[in-house]
Motif scaffolding. Structure first.
Motif, short mmCIF file in Angstrom:
data_model
loop_
_atom_site.label_atom_id
_atom_site.label_comp_id
_atom_site.label_asym_id
_atom_site.label_seq_id
_atom_site.Cartn_x
_atom_site.Cartn_y
_atom_site.Cartn_z
N VAL A 136 -13.39 46.92 11.58
CA VAL A 136 -14.83 47.17 11.49
C VAL A 136 -15.29 47.12 10.04
CG1 VAL A 136 -16.60 48.94 11.83
CG2 VAL A 136 -14.98 48.45 13.65
N ILE A 137 -14.54 47.77 9.15
CA ILE A 137 -14.92 47.77 7.73
C ILE A 137 -14.87 46.35 7.17
CG2 ILE A 137 -14.20 48.52 5.43
CD1 ILE A 137 -13.18 51.11 6.82
N GLY A 138 -13.79 45.64 7.41
CA GLY A 138 -13.66 44.27 6.92
C GLY A 138 -14.67 43.33 7.53
N GLY A 139 -14.90 43.47 8.83
CA GLY A 139 -15.89 42.62 9.49
C GLY A 139 -17.29 42.85 8.96
N ALA A 175 -9.73 47.58 -0.95
CA ALA A 175 -10.05 48.81 -1.66
C ALA A 175 -10.83 49.78 -0.78
CB ALA A 175 -10.84 48.49 -2.93
N VAL A 176 -11.83 49.29 -0.07
CA VAL A 176 -12.64 50.16 0.78
C VAL A 176 -11.81 50.71 1.95
CG1 VAL A 176 -14.65 50.24 2.32
CG2 VAL A 176 -14.81 49.09 0.11
N CYS A 211 -9.46 54.78 5.19
CA CYS A 211 -8.45 54.95 6.25
C CYS A 211 -7.38 55.93 5.81
CB CYS A 211 -7.82 53.60 6.60
SG CYS A 211 -8.93 52.53 7.52
N GLY A 212 -6.62 56.42 6.77
CA GLY A 212 -5.64 57.45 6.47
C GLY A 212 -6.38 58.75 6.22
N ARG A 213 -6.02 59.44 5.14
CA ARG A 213 -6.83 60.58 4.70
C ARG A 213 -7.91 60.03 3.80
NH1 ARG A 213 -4.20 65.55 2.16
NH2 ARG A 213 -6.25 66.36 2.55
N PRO A 214 -9.18 60.07 4.22
CA PRO A 214 -10.24 59.48 3.41
C PRO A 214 -10.43 60.23 2.10
CG PRO A 214 -11.15 60.58 5.33
CD PRO A 214 -9.68 60.64 5.46
N VAL A 215 -11.15 59.61 1.19
CA VAL A 215 -11.31 60.15 -0.16
C VAL A 215 -11.94 61.54 -0.14
CG1 VAL A 215 -13.53 59.03 -0.60
CG2 VAL A 215 -12.02 59.57 -2.50
N TRP A 216 -12.86 61.81 0.76
CA TRP A 216 -13.50 63.12 0.78
C TRP A 216 -12.56 64.21 1.28
CZ3 TRP A 216 -15.33 59.07 3.80
CH2 TRP A 216 -15.03 59.15 5.14
N ALA A 217 -11.54 63.85 2.05
CA ALA A 217 -10.56 64.85 2.48
C ALA A 217 -9.73 65.33 1.28
CB ALA A 217 -9.64 64.28 3.55
N VAL A 246 -7.82 40.99 7.50
CA VAL A 246 -7.15 41.66 6.39
C VAL A 246 -7.36 43.17 6.47
CG1 VAL A 246 -7.26 41.98 3.88
CG2 VAL A 246 -7.14 39.69 4.84
N GLY A 247 -8.59 43.58 6.75
CA GLY A 247 -8.88 45.00 6.88
C GLY A 247 -8.14 45.64 8.04
#
Length: 140
Positions: A15-18, A43-44, A49-55, A113-114
């Protein structure tokens, strides 16, 4: 549990890559921009994904650098995946009334790729299982 996380990362990354790829397609960006698009997608996806940056921001025992490293490594892996796809030549794909090589559609390339990197990050960055507290011996 890992299979669920793998599928979740695959969908999130796709979804992010698309979305990023379709934005590039709608803006008319082409010719060499695919490399930059793949790097941005990696990068995005690494940040979300995984543990997102805000976590990582709200967890005192964690650091934001984990998300930054996932983003930097993701950019490199995504560019490498795109280079491998270019070396293999891609395949013909018929979308939007046209038949072109799949590598000519930025939303297909960035979505693929995403999806691959998102699945890997999501499965790799799974939260650690909590250890059960040791049981105290019963009082006589």
């Amino acid at each position: 549990m890992t299979l669920i996380r793998l599928g979740s990362g695959f969908i999130k990354g796709a979804v992010i890559g698309g979305a990023l790829g379709y934005g590039a397609y709608a803006a008319g960006l082409s010719g060499g921009f695919e490399w930059v698009l793949c790097a941005v997608t990696g990068a995005v996806v690494g940040l979300l994904c995984g543990r997102p940056v805000w976590a990582h921001l709200f967890d005192r025992s964690s650091t934001v650098w984990v998300a930054v490293i996932k983003a930097v490594v993701g950019a490199g892996i995504a560019v490498g995946l795109f280079a491998a796809a270019r070396a293999w030549g891609g395949m013909d794909l018929s979308l939007l009334g046209e038949t072109r090589n799949a590598l000519d559609w930025p939303f297909v390339v960035a979505g693929a790729v995403g999806a691959l990197y998102g699945a890997w990050v999501e499965a790799d960055d799974a939260p650690a299982k909590k250890k059960a507290a040791p049981k105290e011996p019963a009082a006589p």
